[in-house]
Each structure stands twice: as structure tokens, then as C-alpha cells.
Design a protein around this motif. Structure first.
Motif, PDB file in Angstrom:
ATOM      1  N   GLU A 196       0.833  -1.206   0.000  1.00  0.00           N
ATOM      2  CA  GLU A 196       0.000   0.000   0.000  1.00  0.00           C
ATOM      3  C   GLU A 196       0.870   1.259   0.000  1.00  0.00           C
ATOM      4  O   GLU A 196       1.674   1.466   0.916  1.00  0.00           O
ATOM      5  CB  GLU A 196      -0.917  -0.010   1.225  1.00  0.00           C
ATOM      6  CG  GLU A 196      -1.846  -1.226   1.245  1.00  0.00           C
ATOM      7  CD  GLU A 196      -2.707  -1.292   2.498  1.00  0.00           C
ATOM      8  OE1 GLU A 196      -2.787  -0.279   3.232  1.00  0.00           O
ATOM      9  OE2 GLU A 196      -3.309  -2.361   2.739  1.00  0.00           O
ATOM     10  N   TRP A 197       0.686   2.071  -1.034  1.00  0.00           N
ATOM     11  CA  TRP A 197       1.370   3.361  -1.064  1.00  0.00           C
ATOM     12  C   TRP A 197       0.966   4.201   0.145  1.00  0.00           C
ATOM     13  O   TRP A 197      -0.206   4.192   0.554  1.00  0.00           O
ATOM     14  CB  TRP A 197       0.991   4.142  -2.318  1.00  0.00           C
ATOM     15  CG  TRP A 197       1.524   3.669  -3.622  1.00  0.00           C
ATOM     16  CD1 TRP A 197       0.795   3.148  -4.660  1.00  0.00           C
ATOM     17  CD2 TRP A 197       2.888   3.700  -4.080  1.00  0.00           C
ATOM     18  NE1 TRP A 197       1.613   2.848  -5.730  1.00  0.00           N
ATOM     19  CE2 TRP A 197       2.907   3.177  -5.398  1.00  0.00           C
ATOM     20  CE3 TRP A 197       4.094   4.117  -3.501  1.00  0.00           C
ATOM     21  CZ2 TRP A 197       4.082   3.060  -6.144  1.00  0.00           C
ATOM     22  CZ3 TRP A 197       5.261   4.001  -4.246  1.00  0.00           C
ATOM     23  CH2 TRP A 197       5.256   3.477  -5.538  1.00  0.00           C
ATOM     24  N   VAL A 198       1.927   4.932   0.699  1.00  0.00           N
ATOM     25  CA  VAL A 198       1.617   5.956   1.703  1.00  0.00           C
ATOM     26  C   VAL A 198       2.140   7.292   1.182  1.00  0.00           C
ATOM     27  O   VAL A 198       2.767   7.364   0.112  1.00  0.00           O
ATOM     28  CB  VAL A 198       2.219   5.620   3.084  1.00  0.00           C
ATOM     29  CG1 VAL A 198       1.603   4.342   3.629  1.00  0.00           C
ATOM     30  CG2 VAL A 198       3.733   5.510   3.029  1.00  0.00           C
ATOM     31  N   GLN A 199       1.909   8.336   1.927  1.00  0.00           N
ATOM     32  CA  GLN A 199       2.193   9.681   1.432  1.00  0.00           C
ATOM     33  C   GLN A 199       3.686  10.021   1.412  1.00  0.00           C
ATOM     34  O   GLN A 199       4.148  10.782   0.570  1.00  0.00           O
ATOM     35  CB  GLN A 199       1.454  10.719   2.300  1.00  0.00           C
ATOM     36  CG  GLN A 199       1.572  12.147   1.810  1.00  0.00           C
ATOM     37  CD  GLN A 199       0.933  12.360   0.442  1.00  0.00           C
ATOM     38  OE1 GLN A 199      -0.047  11.703   0.092  1.00  0.00           O
ATOM     39  NE2 GLN A 199       1.495  13.261  -0.343  1.00  0.00           N
ATOM     40  N   ASP A 200       4.455   9.471   2.311  1.00  0.00           N
ATOM     41  CA  ASP A 200       5.817   9.947   2.596  1.00  0.00           C
ATOM     42  C   ASP A 200       6.846   9.626   1.517  1.00  0.00           C
ATOM     43  O   ASP A 200       6.783   8.577   0.862  1.00  0.00           O
ATOM     44  CB  ASP A 200       6.326   9.333   3.904  1.00  0.00           C
ATOM     45  CG  ASP A 200       5.449   9.606   5.091  1.00  0.00           C
ATOM     46  OD1 ASP A 200       4.219   9.723   4.926  1.00  0.00           O
ATOM     47  OD2 ASP A 200       5.987   9.683   6.201  1.00  0.00           O
ATOM     48  N   TRP A 201       7.818  10.528   1.409  1.00  0.00           N
ATOM     49  CA  TRP A 201       9.071  10.208   0.743  1.00  0.00           C
ATOM     50  C   TRP A 201       9.840   9.228   1.630  1.00  0.00           C
ATOM     51  O   TRP A 201       9.671   9.220   2.853  1.00  0.00           O
ATOM     52  CB  TRP A 201       9.929  11.452   0.529  1.00  0.00           C
ATOM     53  CG  TRP A 201       9.421  12.429  -0.472  1.00  0.00           C
ATOM     54  CD1 TRP A 201       8.865  13.650  -0.229  1.00  0.00           C
ATOM     55  CD2 TRP A 201       9.457  12.292  -1.905  1.00  0.00           C
ATOM     56  NE1 TRP A 201       8.526  14.278  -1.398  1.00  0.00           N
ATOM     57  CE2 TRP A 201       8.886  13.469  -2.450  1.00  0.00           C
ATOM     58  CE3 TRP A 201       9.899  11.292  -2.769  1.00  0.00           C
ATOM     59  CZ2 TRP A 201       8.750  13.662  -3.818  1.00  0.00           C
ATOM     60  CZ3 TRP A 201       9.767  11.489  -4.139  1.00  0.00           C
ATOM     61  CH2 TRP A 201       9.197  12.660  -4.648  1.00  0.00           C
ATOM     62  N   TYR A 202      10.711   8.422   1.016  1.00  0.00           N
ATOM     63  CA  TYR A 202      11.503   7.449   1.773  1.00  0.00           C
ATOM     64  C   TYR A 202      12.881   7.999   2.100  1.00  0.00           C
ATOM     65  O   TYR A 202      13.557   8.582   1.254  1.00  0.00           O
ATOM     66  CB  TYR A 202      11.663   6.146   1.001  1.00  0.00           C
ATOM     67  CG  TYR A 202      12.554   5.151   1.710  1.00  0.00           C
ATOM     68  CD1 TYR A 202      12.068   4.424   2.789  1.00  0.00           C
ATOM     69  CD2 TYR A 202      13.883   4.974   1.326  1.00  0.00           C
ATOM     70  CE1 TYR A 202      12.872   3.519   3.467  1.00  0.00           C
ATOM     71  CE2 TYR A 202      14.700   4.064   2.001  1.00  0.00           C
ATOM     72  CZ  TYR A 202      14.196   3.351   3.073  1.00  0.00           C
ATOM     73  OH  TYR A 202      15.006   2.466   3.750  1.00  0.00           O
ATOM     74  N   ASP A 203      13.305   7.785   3.343  1.00  0.00           N
ATOM     75  CA  ASP A 203      14.674   8.053   3.783  1.00  0.00           C
ATOM     76  C   ASP A 203      14.990   7.011   4.844  1.00  0.00           C
ATOM     77  O   ASP A 203      14.330   6.956   5.892  1.00  0.00           O
ATOM     78  CB  ASP A 203      14.788   9.464   4.360  1.00  0.00           C
ATOM     79  CG  ASP A 203      16.203   9.789   4.843  1.00  0.00           C
ATOM     80  OD1 ASP A 203      17.040   8.873   4.945  1.00  0.00           O
ATOM     81  OD2 ASP A 203      16.471  10.982   5.141  1.00  0.00           O
ATOM     82  N   GLY A 204      15.980   6.174   4.592  1.00  0.00           N
ATOM     83  CA  GLY A 204      16.321   5.093   5.509  1.00  0.00           C
ATOM     84  C   GLY A 204      16.807   5.559   6.863  1.00  0.00           C
ATOM     85  O   GLY A 204      16.822   4.776   7.821  1.00  0.00           O
ATOM     86  N   THR A 205      17.206   6.822   6.978  1.00  0.00           N
ATOM     87  CA  THR A 205      17.698   7.345   8.257  1.00  0.00           C
ATOM     88  C   THR A 205      16.693   8.298   8.912  1.00  0.00           C
ATOM     89  O   THR A 205      17.005   8.916   9.935  1.00  0.00           O
ATOM     90  CB  THR A 205      19.031   8.086   8.063  1.00  0.00           C
ATOM     91  OG1 THR A 205      18.820   9.237   7.216  1.00  0.00           O
ATOM     92  CG2 THR A 205      20.069   7.182   7.416  1.00  0.00           C
TER      93      THR A 205
END
Length: 264
Positions: A196-205
Motif C-alpha cells: 500500500e502506497w503511503v504519502q511519505d518520501w523514503y529516507d532510511g535514516t
């Protein structure tokens, strides 16, 4: 007489205790739902939870650490199920899914496609209240009060009761929504079926600097987050803390979405 009176008093106490227990069980399992534009939503109360995972590296994927306390300060409505092919068709006039069945989740929709769907849905209602959940809202709702790996506990042996998963490879298909048990808050398929897509951009940290209240993710990025695992995934990838991501224009037949409707 005293003995008889004592027995009656004891029986009355047992009866009252039983009634109160049943009342609390019913209250705890009660679900507040509402339909908006033909889509069923579940009311999610505000609250705090432990987001992420600090278990050993073998039990987590990249980006799950550190575990941190997050508070969702406003209640919201979460889609009871993933958006179905029929619901997409009714708004967009097309069905991009690989295996076309009305009550299966829509798939092969990119994050960008979903934004177009949301714009049209909001225009239809004359509001700006429909959107994707933030990553924090999604995990909060998926956990449904649990700090365990899954909403029902740590053991994957119970996963088949709640989720479609394990059809490894890309030859399988998703399943009709709401065929498995919901989590304690009444949400179906939060584990498995389709990502499921969510709104956020991804950042592993990001978790290292994430605000404690109402985090909305990084301001910019290259990839968008999706959550929950799919019918293709292994059990470990259906855990509540697992984070995956993809380019916002990417489309695959094991990724869909569910909606949030803000409370105005």
C-alpha cells in the motif's frame, strides 16, 4: 437462611461480573465505521505508539530503526480495505489491474496515479479531505495497539488467519478484499494482499530525526514509501514495521493503496 443469603449474594456478584465482562468485550471489539462516496472507512482514534523495530538485524529490514515513540494527535478515518478495482473504475473510468475482478484491490497504479484518483475523489465530494495515510498513520493503524511484529502477536504461524502471502514469484494474483480476519481496529488486509502506497518520501535514516508528533516524512526524496507486504511476500516482509519504497511513477501488480479521510 444466612447460608442461602450468602449463596444468592455470591451468584449475584458472579452475574454482575459476567455482564460487565461481556460489556467491556463488546465495547473493545466495537468498530465505528462510516461510508464516504461508496468507500467504507473505520474511525481511528488519536494516540501514541512505538514505531519501528530495534530487534536484531536478522529480524528487520533497512530503515526500521531506531524504534521511537510517535503520537498521532488527531483522529482520522482509514479505509476499511484497500481501494478496490470497482471503486477505482467508478472514479477514473478505467481499470489498470492485471487480474480484473471488481472486489480485488486495484493494482498497477503508481503513486502519481493515486494522486490523480484522490484529486478526482475530492472534487466529487467538494472537499480536500481524502488523501493517502502518512507512514506513521499507516503503522499506527496497522499495529492496532500492538507492539509485536504483527497486529496479532510475534508468531507468523497465525498469519494465514489475517493475510494473503507466500505466493513467491510474480505468477500469482491478489485476492478479494476482506476475506481474512481484520485487525483489532477493524481493518482488513493490513498485512499482505497488496502493498500500500503511503504519502511519505523514503529516507532510511529518517527515524533518527523524526518528530515525535504527527511525522509526515522527509520534505523531498526520490522514492515513495509503500507498506504492508503482498500476496507475493514472505511472512517477515508483512511485519508492521517493514518499509519498502519505489519510484513514484512505478507500477506493479502487487502494489495498491488505501485511503485516509481527514476529519474536518
Amino acid at each position: 437462611m444466612k447460608t442461602q443469603h450468602k449463596q444468592i449474594t455470591t451468584l449475584n456478584s458472579i452475574f454482575i461480573t459476567l455482564v460487565l465482562t461481556l460489556f467491556h468485550m463488546q465495547s473493545a471489539s466495537a468498530v465505528d465505521s462510516k461510508i464516504f462516496l461508496g468507500i467504507n472507512f473505520i474511525f481511528i482514534q488519536s494516540g501514541c505508539f512505538q514505531m519501528g523495530n530495534d530487534k536484531p538485524a536478522t529480524d528487520r529490514t533497512v530503515g526500521e530503526t531506531p524504534s521511537h515513540r510517535v503520537c498521532i494527535e488527531k483522529p482520522f478515518y482509514m479505509g476499511e480495505t484497500e481501494v478496490t478495482q470497482k471503486q477505482w473504475q467508478d472514479v477514473m473510468g478505467n481499470n489498470p489491474s492485471k487480474n480484473k475482478v471488481e472486489d480485488k484491490p486495484v493494482d498497477r497504479v503508481s503513486w502519481n496515479d493515486v494522486q490523480e484518483f484522490i484529486q478526482k475523489l475530492n472534487a466529487k465530494e467538494g472537499s480536500t479531505l481524502f488523501r493517502l495515510p502518512t507512514e506513521a498513520e499507516w503503522e499506527y493503524a496497522a499495529r492496532a495497539g500492538s507492539d509485536a511484529d504483527y497486529s496479532f502477536g510475534d508468531s507468523p504461524s497465525s498469519l494465514p488467519q489475517y493475510a494473503w502471502f507466500g505466493n513467491l514469484g510474480y505468477k500469482g494474483s491478489s485476492h478479494e478484499v476482506a476475506q481474512k480476519d481484520p485487525n483489532k481496529w477493524g481493518l482488513y488486509d493490513m498485512h499482505g494482499n497488496v502493498w500500500e502506497w503511503v504519502q511519505d518520501w523514503y529516507d532510511g535514516t529518517y527515524y533518527s530525526t523524526s518528530p515525535a508528533n504527527n511525522p509526515t516524512g522527509p520534505e523531498t526524496g526520490k522514492y515513495r514509501v509503500y507498506r504492508g507486504g503482498s500476496f507475493i511476500g514472505k511472512a517477515t516482509n508483512l511485519r508492521s514495521a517493514v518499509r519498502f519504497s519505489a519510484l513514484p511513477m512505478s507500477r506493479t501488480h502487487d502494489v495498491g493503496f488505501r485511503l485516509v479521510r481527514q476529519i474536518d
